[in-house]
Write a protein that holds these residues in place. Structure first.
Motif, PDB file in Angstrom:
ATOM      1  N   SER A   4      47.437  37.508  43.481  1.00  0.00           N
ATOM      2  CA  SER A   4      46.411  38.092  42.604  1.00  0.00           C
ATOM      3  C   SER A   4      46.947  38.066  41.174  1.00  0.00           C
ATOM      4  O   SER A   4      48.159  37.953  40.957  1.00  0.00           O
ATOM      5  CB  SER A   4      46.122  39.531  43.015  1.00  0.00           C
ATOM      6  N   ASP A   5      46.073  38.194  40.195  1.00  0.00           N
ATOM      7  CA  ASP A   5      46.512  38.207  38.797  1.00  0.00           C
ATOM      8  C   ASP A   5      47.483  39.359  38.530  1.00  0.00           C
ATOM      9  O   ASP A   5      48.431  39.214  37.767  1.00  0.00           O
ATOM     10  CB  ASP A   5      45.320  38.295  37.839  1.00  0.00           C
ATOM     11  N   GLU A   6      47.246  40.486  39.180  1.00  0.00           N
ATOM     12  CA  GLU A   6      48.133  41.642  39.003  1.00  0.00           C
ATOM     13  C   GLU A   6      49.538  41.332  39.525  1.00  0.00           C
ATOM     14  O   GLU A   6      50.531  41.619  38.856  1.00  0.00           O
ATOM     15  CB  GLU A   6      47.564  42.858  39.739  1.00  0.00           C
TER      16      GLU A   6
END
Length: 95
Positions: free
Chosen positions: A74-76
């Motif tokens: 995920s981007d996180e």
């Protein structure tokens, strides 16, 4: 005469600043290179196994497996990996 000279100097300073502005803007757009593999934590030599652009970073990888696994995050999680890699990169002794 002094007023004309001061006016010329001021104009020269302003013109120089305007002329240099595109150069500074281009430098500001340059992504931060992350040369520690965010997945393995190892320094990447040369181009390694390639790189990807992520946000304001150009992230390099030590192998294709790491590049593929990074893409699945995920981007996180990618941001966390990049932050850790940058920390390692910034702590490394300079040559």
């Amino acid at each position: 005469m002094l007023k004309k000279l001061m006016g010329f100097v001021a104009l020269t300073v302003v013109a120089s600043a305007l002329w240099m502005a595109p150069v500074r803007a281009e430098e500001a757009k340059k992504p931060t290179e992350v040369r520690v593999c965010p997945m393995a934590g190892k320094a990447v030599v040369g181009d390694g196994a390639g790189n990807v652009d992520f946000k304001t970073y150009k992230v390099f990888f030590c192998c294709g497996g790491c590049k593929g696994n990074f893409a699945k995050l995920s981007d996180e999680d990618k941001q966390k990996k990049v932050d850790a890699a940058l920390k390692t990169q910034n702590e490394a002794p300079k040559a």
